[in-house]
Design an enzyme around this catalytic site. Structure first.
Site, short mmCIF file in Angstrom:
data_model
loop_
_atom_site.label_atom_id
_atom_site.label_comp_id
_atom_site.label_asym_id
_atom_site.label_seq_id
_atom_site.Cartn_x
_atom_site.Cartn_y
_atom_site.Cartn_z
N HIS A 247 -4.13 -2.11 -2.47
CA HIS A 247 -2.79 -2.32 -1.93
C HIS A 247 -2.09 -1.05 -1.48
O HIS A 247 -2.18 -0.03 -2.16
CB HIS A 247 -1.92 -3.04 -2.98
CG HIS A 247 -2.48 -4.35 -3.39
ND1 HIS A 247 -3.13 -4.55 -4.58
CD2 HIS A 247 -2.50 -5.54 -2.74
CE1 HIS A 247 -3.53 -5.81 -4.67
NE2 HIS A 247 -3.17 -6.44 -3.56
N SER B 297 -1.05 -10.95 -1.53
CA SER B 297 -0.54 -9.96 -2.48
C SER B 297 0.16 -8.77 -1.82
O SER B 297 0.93 -8.09 -2.48
CB SER B 297 -1.70 -9.45 -3.35
OG SER B 297 -2.71 -8.90 -2.54
N ASP C 25 -3.15 1.22 -5.33
CA ASP C 25 -4.31 0.86 -6.14
C ASP C 25 -5.50 0.71 -5.18
O ASP C 25 -5.36 1.00 -3.99
CB ASP C 25 -3.99 -0.38 -7.01
CG ASP C 25 -3.83 -1.67 -6.22
OD1 ASP C 25 -4.26 -1.73 -5.05
OD2 ASP C 25 -3.27 -2.63 -6.77
#
Ligand SMILES: *[C@@H]1O[C@H](CO)[C@@H](O)[C@H](O)[C@H]1NC(C)=O
Ligand SMILES: *[C@@H]1O[C@H](CO)[C@@H](O)[C@H](O)[C@H]1NC(C)=O
Ligand SMILES: *[C@@H]1O[C@H](CO)[C@@H](O)[C@H](O)[C@H]1NC(C)=O
Ligand SMILES: *[C@@H]1O[C@H](CO)[C@@H](O)[C@H](O)[C@H]1NC(C)=O
Ligand SMILES: *[C@@H]1O[C@H](CO)[C@@H](O)[C@H](O)[C@H]1NC(C)=O
Ligand SMILES: *[C@@H]1O[C@H](CO)[C@@H](O)[C@H](O)[C@H]1NC(C)=O
Ligand SMILES: *[C@@H]1O[C@H](CO)[C@@H](O)[C@H](O)[C@H]1NC(C)=O
Length: 378
Positions: free
Chosen positions: A347, A61, A344
């Site tokens: 990340h 991700s 977040d």
């Protein structure tokens, strides 16, 4: 800040050469290659232009540019505030507020952002010669349902079959592949959530697990090599114990969760030897290992020198309000996004992605045996 820099011990001198007087912020979204090279003071760096036809991306991700939008994963990023600083504030599936490290590399190389391959039609996949992104949220070296590196390598294999037809000769295709950059960022999920599952099954210690992971990683990289890749830029795993999620949910005595960082550091320690061996056994290959762990550690040691004032909190707002959940849909995040390391609880922010690319491009204390910029010119 000037005073602080003067007081730094000698061992930091090497870093000082890199640190700009005033930390650079991410450049405007629309910037051409010439302007960006100037912005990064790269214009006469070795006085060579880049020699990169394509960028292929594999991983998780941190570098996914939207493949997860097409997959049954629970970790989604295709809604605001993700993408709030992207072109026209459009969420793309990138789990951050703006561009990722890969987007910045593409801008430096004068290439389009490598698009999420699952978002491309069959014919687009066959005709795109500037690279594709095979990274996906939730994927790991080990098959973590529903995504695994293995599946993306199979998809890439299919792409190369059709791409071959675009070249006059096999030699032309081989040359194209050997010049292309293969950017790999994987292992985060293996050392995070997968470990929590795996350790209760077959593995007695984090060390045996790390050895197992490197063996699996090695075989995946060999598979990518077999398909024509030669120029590999591999990231080690960042200090996951310093992610806001881990800091808030796990016990720790220092500022980060030591147990998690120790696990990651042990695994990272196995990588230099692995890539030396791979480079010897895989003819014509070039493996550049970059120390993303250190990029983060250096920020934690001196946040303000890099322009950060918040290293341990999420910038976006989550439903529970305790900073452990992904961003809540359509709720505005913090205003000072560039001063946050994390967007977040998991990340990096766009500004952290930008620091990531800057250090990889220029700093040979971070990338070995050469910088990313040098690798791009091979
Ligand atoms: C890049 O953009 C600048 C304006 O910011 C312009 O002056 C320059 O000609 C452009 N260069 C190229 C190669 O397009
Ligand atoms: C860069 O290289 C070109 C040709 O290779 C040469 O003409 C030019 O003077 C060089 N510039 C610098 C700053 O060394
Ligand atoms: C690759 O192509 C083959 C033949 O067209 C197909 O059967 C297979 O499912 C494809 N693999 C993936 C992972 O999509
Ligand atoms: C771990 O255990 C699972 C389930 O028992 C098995 O499928 C997997 O192959 C095992 N992995 C290793 C590395 O032995
Ligand atoms: C944290 O430590 C306390 C006290 O040792 C223990 O009761 C608790 O289960 C621990 N929590 C986690 C998440 O490990
Ligand atoms: C985050 O860092 C700040 C400044 O060092 C500190 O005061 C705060 O307690 C930290 N927050 C957490 C959740 O560890
Ligand atoms: C955060 O909120 C969620 C939902 O209320 C809760 O399950 C979780 O335990 C909370 N975490 C912390 C660290 O407070």
């Amino acid at each position: 800040m000037a005073l602080k820099l003067i007081l730094l011990p000698l061992v930091f001198l090497h870093c000082l050469c890199f640190l700009e007087a005033k930390p650079l912020l991410p450049p405007p979204f629309h910037i051409n290659q010439t302007d960006l090279l100037n912005y990064l003071h790269l214009e006469n760096f070795n006085n060579i232009t880049t020699n990169l036809p394509a960028i292929y991306v594999f991983g998780d991700s941190y570098i996914d540019s939207g493949n997860n939008n097409f997959l049954p994963t629970t970790s989604k990023a295709n809604f605001l505030p993700n993408g709030v600083d992207f072109d026209r504030s459009i969420p793309t599936g990138r789990a951050t507020n703006g561009r990722t490290v890969v987007d910045f590399i593409a801008q430096v190389a004068g290439l389009p952002f490598p698009p999420a391959m699952l978002g491309m039609s069959e014919s687009e996949r066959k005709t795109t010669l500037t690279g594709l992104n095979y990274g996906s949220a939730s994927s790991g070296i080990l098959p973590l349902p529903p995504m695994a590196l293995k599946l993306f390598i199979e998809l890439f294999k299919n792409t190369t079959k059709s791409l071959k037809e675009k070249f006059k000769t096999v030699e032309c295709f081989d040359n194209y592949m050997s010049k292309s950059l293969f950017f790999i960022h994987i292992g985060t999920n293996d050392l995070g959530i997968s470990w929590d599952i795996e350790r209760n099954r077959n593995f007695t210690t984090a060390e045996t697990y790390a050895y197992f992971l490197t063996k699996e990683f090695s075989s995946k990289l060999k598979a990518i090599y077999q398909l024509g890749a030669r120029k590999f830029l591999v990231n080690n795993v960042s200090p996951l114990g310093c992610q806001p999620f881990n800091i808030i949910t796990k016990n720790h005595t220092s500022s980060c969760v030591e147990e998690v960082n120790e696990r990651v550091a042990f695994y990272n320690g196995l990588l230099p030897k692995l890539f030396e061996e791979l480079e010897i056994s895989l003819k014509g290959s070039k493996f550049v290992l970059c120390d993303l762990y250190k990029v983060f550690q250096d920020v934690y040691a001196m946040p303000s020198a890099y322009g950060f004032s918040n290293v341990n909190g999420s910038c976006c707002i989550d439903k529970e309000g305790n900073g452990t959940r992904p961003c809540t849909k359509n709720v505005a995040p913090c205003n000072d996004r560039n001063s946050h390391v994390f967007f977040d609880p998991f990340h990096p922010s766009e500004n952290m992605h930008f620091l990531w690319v800057r250090r990889f491009l220029k700093d040979d204390s971070i990338c070995s045996p050469m910088t990313l910029y040098k690798l791009m010119q091979l």
